[in-house]
Design a protein around this motif. Sequence first.
Motif, PDB file in Angstrom:
ATOM      1  N   LEU A   1      -2.089   3.889   7.096  1.00  0.00           N
ATOM      2  CA  LEU A   1      -1.642   2.754   6.175  1.00  0.00           C
ATOM      3  C   LEU A   1      -0.874   1.772   7.080  1.00  0.00           C
ATOM      4  O   LEU A   1      -1.105   0.574   6.716  1.00  0.00           O
TER       5      LEU A   1
ATOM      6  N   GLY B   1       0.733  -1.131   0.032  1.00  0.00           N
ATOM      7  CA  GLY B   1      -0.109  -0.164   0.058  1.00  0.00           C
ATOM      8  C   GLY B   1       0.874   1.211   0.002  1.00  0.00           C
ATOM      9  O   GLY B   1       2.038   1.157  -0.033  1.00  0.00           O
TER      10      GLY B   1
ATOM     11  N   THR C   1      -0.165   5.727   0.499  1.00  0.00           N
ATOM     12  CA  THR C   1      -1.331   6.794   0.726  1.00  0.00           C
ATOM     13  C   THR C   1      -0.301   8.264   0.366  1.00  0.00           C
ATOM     14  O   THR C   1       0.690   8.373   0.256  1.00  0.00           O
TER      15      THR C   1
END
Length: 141
Positions: free
Chosen positions: A43, A26, A28
Motif C-alpha cells: 500500500l 488508501g 489495506t
Amino acid sequence: MLYAYPVDLETNPDGTITASFEGLPGATDGTTREEALREAQDLLVTSLSVYVDDGAEVPVPPAANGRPLVYVPMLEAAKLALHTAMLENKISNVELARRLGVAESSVRRLRDLLHESKIGRVEAALHALGRQTVVQVMEVA
C-alpha cells in the motif's frame, strides 16, 4: 532520506487488522498483524507512486509516536530519491536521459515505482544528479 513511514493499525470487529498511513491515500487489511504489515508495504509503495506519477513532492514521513514503521523497499526508495533529486534540481526526464545517454522512456521507467528496474541503473541516474546511495542493513525483530 530514510523512507520509513509509521503505520496505523486498527483491529476490526471481525478480527481483521486494517493498516493505513497518516496523510496518504488508501488502506489495506490482513487476518494477522504480520499480514497487515506486509500488505501495508505494498500500500505504501502504491500510495507514494501517485506522487511520483503526478510530479509532486513525496511527503516526508511523520513522527512515529510509538507506531510501527513500514520501510519502503530498497529499489523503490532509490526511485523516490531519484524523483526528489530531479524535482530539487529542476531536471526533466529529457535532460536526465541526455545526461545518461538513454531514451527518455528509460528515465520514465526508472522513476516508475511499480516498474522493476535494475538498482544499478537507478544508482547511475542518482550519481548523474550528484547523489550517492548508501545501504543500511538492520536486524529484523
